[in-house]
Design a protein around this motif. Structure first.
Motif, PDB file in Angstrom:
ATOM      1  N   SER A   1       0.806  -1.274  -0.095  1.00  0.00           N
ATOM      2  CA  SER A   1      -0.027   0.122  -0.085  1.00  0.00           C
ATOM      3  C   SER A   1       0.940   1.326  -0.052  1.00  0.00           C
ATOM      4  CB  SER A   1      -1.081   0.052   1.230  1.00  0.00           C
ATOM      5  OG  SER A   1      -1.861  -1.122   1.216  1.00  0.00           O
ATOM      6  N   PHE A   2       1.987   1.378   0.888  1.00  0.00           N
ATOM      7  CA  PHE A   2       2.798   2.521   0.799  1.00  0.00           C
ATOM      8  C   PHE A   2       3.362   2.630  -0.568  1.00  0.00           C
ATOM      9  CE2 PHE A   2       2.320   2.950   5.253  1.00  0.00           C
ATOM     10  CZ  PHE A   2       3.002   4.246   5.352  1.00  0.00           C
ATOM     11  N   ILE A   3       4.055   1.601  -1.359  1.00  0.00           N
ATOM     12  CA  ILE A   3       4.639   1.807  -2.668  1.00  0.00           C
ATOM     13  C   ILE A   3       3.508   2.280  -3.389  1.00  0.00           C
ATOM     14  CG2 ILE A   3       5.661   0.843  -4.270  1.00  0.00           C
ATOM     15  CD1 ILE A   3       6.996  -0.956  -2.173  1.00  0.00           C
ATOM     16  N   GLN A   4       2.215   1.830  -3.591  1.00  0.00           N
ATOM     17  CA  GLN A   4       1.221   1.920  -4.454  1.00  0.00           C
ATOM     18  C   GLN A   4       0.746   3.348  -4.320  1.00  0.00           C
ATOM     19  OE1 GLN A   4      -1.946  -0.806  -4.149  1.00  0.00           O
ATOM     20  NE2 GLN A   4      -1.705  -1.275  -6.105  1.00  0.00           N
ATOM     21  N   ASP A   5       0.873   4.054  -2.930  1.00  0.00           N
ATOM     22  CA  ASP A   5       0.617   5.397  -3.046  1.00  0.00           C
ATOM     23  C   ASP A   5       1.421   6.414  -3.760  1.00  0.00           C
ATOM     24  OD1 ASP A   5      -1.591   5.472  -1.462  1.00  0.00           O
ATOM     25  OD2 ASP A   5      -0.655   5.767   0.555  1.00  0.00           O
ATOM     26  N   ILE A   6       2.619   5.922  -4.366  1.00  0.00           N
ATOM     27  CA  ILE A   6       3.631   6.749  -5.151  1.00  0.00           C
ATOM     28  C   ILE A   6       3.111   6.747  -6.513  1.00  0.00           C
ATOM     29  CG2 ILE A   6       6.062   6.965  -5.853  1.00  0.00           C
ATOM     30  CD1 ILE A   6       6.641   5.286  -3.315  1.00  0.00           C
ATOM     31  N   GLU A   7       3.086   8.071  -6.813  1.00  0.00           N
ATOM     32  CA  GLU A   7       2.616   8.141  -8.315  1.00  0.00           C
ATOM     33  C   GLU A   7       3.859   7.430  -9.124  1.00  0.00           C
ATOM     34  OE1 GLU A   7       1.993  11.986 -11.236  1.00  0.00           O
ATOM     35  OE2 GLU A   7       1.827  12.294  -9.291  1.00  0.00           O
ATOM     36  N   ASP A   8       3.211   6.872 -10.406  1.00  0.00           N
ATOM     37  CA  ASP A   8       4.051   6.519 -11.511  1.00  0.00           C
ATOM     38  C   ASP A   8       4.671   5.065 -10.843  1.00  0.00           C
ATOM     39  OD1 ASP A   8       5.116   6.072 -14.043  1.00  0.00           O
ATOM     40  OD2 ASP A   8       6.733   7.394 -13.509  1.00  0.00           O
ATOM     41  N   ALA A   9       3.954   4.190  -9.816  1.00  0.00           N
ATOM     42  CA  ALA A   9       4.829   3.225  -9.219  1.00  0.00           C
ATOM     43  C   ALA A   9       3.870   1.902  -9.573  1.00  0.00           C
ATOM     44  CB  ALA A   9       4.817   3.412  -7.950  1.00  0.00           C
ATOM     45  N   ILE A  10       4.599   0.764  -9.664  1.00  0.00           N
ATOM     46  CA  ILE A  10       3.943  -0.437  -9.891  1.00  0.00           C
ATOM     47  C   ILE A  10       4.300  -1.324  -8.979  1.00  0.00           C
ATOM     48  CG2 ILE A  10       3.650  -2.525 -11.463  1.00  0.00           C
ATOM     49  CD1 ILE A  10       2.177  -0.896 -12.975  1.00  0.00           C
ATOM     50  N   VAL A  11       3.588  -2.250  -8.081  1.00  0.00           N
ATOM     51  CA  VAL A  11       3.811  -2.971  -7.121  1.00  0.00           C
ATOM     52  C   VAL A  11       3.959  -4.278  -7.985  1.00  0.00           C
ATOM     53  CG1 VAL A  11       3.368  -4.079  -5.021  1.00  0.00           C
ATOM     54  CG2 VAL A  11       3.124  -1.668  -5.206  1.00  0.00           C
ATOM     55  N   ILE A  12       5.166  -5.237  -7.591  1.00  0.00           N
ATOM     56  CA  ILE A  12       5.033  -6.540  -8.127  1.00  0.00           C
ATOM     57  C   ILE A  12       5.040  -7.234  -6.678  1.00  0.00           C
ATOM     58  CG2 ILE A  12       6.216  -8.669  -9.151  1.00  0.00           C
ATOM     59  CD1 ILE A  12       7.459  -6.512 -10.922  1.00  0.00           C
ATOM     60  N   SER A  13       3.899  -8.227  -6.588  1.00  0.00           N
ATOM     61  CA  SER A  13       3.963  -9.254  -5.444  1.00  0.00           C
ATOM     62  C   SER A  13       4.498 -10.221  -5.895  1.00  0.00           C
ATOM     63  CB  SER A  13       2.201  -9.346  -5.343  1.00  0.00           C
ATOM     64  OG  SER A  13       2.052 -10.356  -4.379  1.00  0.00           O
ATOM     65  N   HIS A  14       5.674 -10.675  -5.009  1.00  0.00           N
ATOM     66  CA  HIS A  14       6.278 -11.584  -5.131  1.00  0.00           C
ATOM     67  C   HIS A  14       5.943 -12.641  -4.038  1.00  0.00           C
ATOM     68  CE1 HIS A  14       9.550 -14.607  -6.383  1.00  0.00           C
ATOM     69  NE2 HIS A  14      10.324 -14.220  -5.438  1.00  0.00           N
ATOM     70  N   ALA A  15       4.654 -13.042  -4.307  1.00  0.00           N
ATOM     71  CA  ALA A  15       3.889 -14.179  -3.370  1.00  0.00           C
ATOM     72  C   ALA A  15       2.925 -15.023  -4.151  1.00  0.00           C
ATOM     73  CB  ALA A  15       3.325 -13.140  -2.376  1.00  0.00           C
ATOM     74  N   PRO A  16       2.224 -15.836  -3.485  1.00  0.00           N
ATOM     75  CA  PRO A  16       1.380 -16.615  -4.118  1.00  0.00           C
ATOM     76  C   PRO A  16       0.149 -15.556  -4.492  1.00  0.00           C
ATOM     77  CG  PRO A  16       1.965 -17.883  -2.053  1.00  0.00           C
ATOM     78  CD  PRO A  16       2.436 -16.569  -2.174  1.00  0.00           C
ATOM     79  N   LEU A  17      -0.560 -15.818  -5.363  1.00  0.00           N
ATOM     80  CA  LEU A  17      -1.785 -15.113  -5.792  1.00  0.00           C
ATOM     81  C   LEU A  17      -2.840 -14.950  -4.643  1.00  0.00           C
ATOM     82  CD1 LEU A  17      -3.134 -13.674  -8.111  1.00  0.00           C
ATOM     83  CD2 LEU A  17      -4.056 -15.706  -9.216  1.00  0.00           C
ATOM     84  N   GLN A  18      -2.906 -15.820  -3.633  1.00  0.00           N
ATOM     85  CA  GLN A  18      -3.698 -15.681  -2.740  1.00  0.00           C
ATOM     86  C   GLN A  18      -3.588 -14.602  -1.895  1.00  0.00           C
ATOM     87  OE1 GLN A  18      -2.315 -18.416  -3.802  1.00  0.00           O
ATOM     88  NE2 GLN A  18      -3.944 -20.139  -3.946  1.00  0.00           N
ATOM     89  N   CYS A  19      -2.231 -13.809  -1.809  1.00  0.00           N
ATOM     90  CA  CYS A  19      -2.007 -13.054  -0.853  1.00  0.00           C
ATOM     91  C   CYS A  19      -2.737 -11.696  -1.729  1.00  0.00           C
ATOM     92  CB  CYS A  19      -0.476 -12.772  -0.937  1.00  0.00           C
ATOM     93  SG  CYS A  19       0.268 -14.161   0.129  1.00  0.00           S
ATOM     94  N   GLN A  20      -2.415 -11.623  -2.907  1.00  0.00           N
ATOM     95  CA  GLN A  20      -3.029 -10.562  -3.864  1.00  0.00           C
ATOM     96  C   GLN A  20      -4.574 -10.597  -3.481  1.00  0.00           C
ATOM     97  OE1 GLN A  20      -1.418  -7.856  -4.950  1.00  0.00           O
ATOM     98  NE2 GLN A  20      -3.534  -6.997  -5.324  1.00  0.00           N
ATOM     99  N   SER A  21      -5.004 -11.706  -3.634  1.00  0.00           N
ATOM    100  CA  SER A  21      -6.640 -11.500  -3.476  1.00  0.00           C
ATOM    101  C   SER A  21      -7.064 -11.291  -2.164  1.00  0.00           C
ATOM    102  CB  SER A  21      -7.267 -12.776  -4.234  1.00  0.00           C
ATOM    103  OG  SER A  21      -6.765 -13.908  -3.276  1.00  0.00           O
ATOM    104  N   SER A  22      -6.186 -11.805  -1.082  1.00  0.00           N
ATOM    105  CA  SER A  22      -6.671 -11.348   0.274  1.00  0.00           C
ATOM    106  C   SER A  22      -6.625  -9.776   0.346  1.00  0.00           C
ATOM    107  CB  SER A  22      -5.586 -12.182   1.202  1.00  0.00           C
ATOM    108  OG  SER A  22      -5.498 -11.591   2.486  1.00  0.00           O
TER     109      SER A  22
END
Length: 187
Positions: A13-34
């Motif tokens: 969330s902190f990184i996503q608050d930065i304009e022009d930033a993309i977060v890559i989740s290096h985790a199972p897909l379930q972390c993202q859906s959670s």
């Protein structure tokens, strides 16, 4: 609010608050859906995070045991090519933190190959559920590595840093606020 939010949610969330930033989740897909479900349940100004596109390496059984470094390398290169962000922030979840994927090594190796600035943080959900602990561990690193140096120093001012900076930082005659920001465009 112990248990409300895992450290991985917080860092993404902190990184996503930065304009022009993309977060890559290096985790199972379930972390993202959670995370999406968590933010959707909050409503208000945090609900849009539930809709934010966050590419995910979707590590599975094989990567949990043998490592997911190849998937992460592919994801970083693909995100840089497809989205052309100014910043790519890699957030490692529980599985990739336990198997000790060499995220710093991958980031250093790929820096010359991508146009985006690369930033990573290891914030497994099991690290802490107290937001103050997460902030103590994560925010200083983020500020040190990503914030621009101030143009000028205001005597007797206070620096306030937070993920929703504009919501609570206001000048007052008694305490001016020295506003420093994350860059809009990355050099």
């Amino acid at each position: 609010n112990r248990g409300l939010c895992c450290a991985w949610h917080y860092g993404a969330s902190f990184i996503q608050d930065i304009e022009d930033a993309i977060v890559i989740s290096h985790a199972p897909l379930q972390c993202q859906s959670s995370r999406n479900k968590f933010f959707a349940s909050l409503g208000g100004d945090r609900a849009p995070f539930a809709l934010a596109h966050t590419p995910c390496t979707n590590v599975g059984n094989q990567e949990v045991i043998l490592g997911g470094e190849e998937k992460l390398e592919e994801a970083i290169l693909q995100v840089d090519k497809d989205y052309k962000p100014g910043l790519i922030g890699v957030v490692a979840g529980c599985a990739t933190s336990m198997n000790m994927d060499d995220i710093p090594g991958i980031v250093e190796r790929l820096r010359p190959q991508v146009n985006a600035k690369l930033y990573w943080v290891r914030l497994p959900g099991f690290a802490s559920t107290w937001s103050s602990e997460m902030g103590d561990n994560f925010l200083p690193k983020m500020v040190r590595e990503l914030m621009e140096k101030p143009d000028k120093i205001i005597k007797d001012a206070v620096n306030i840093v937070g993920s929703r900076f504009h919501d609570f930082a206001q000048d007052s005659p008694d305490m001016p606020v020295a506003r420093r920001k994350f860059p809009k465009k990355w050099g």
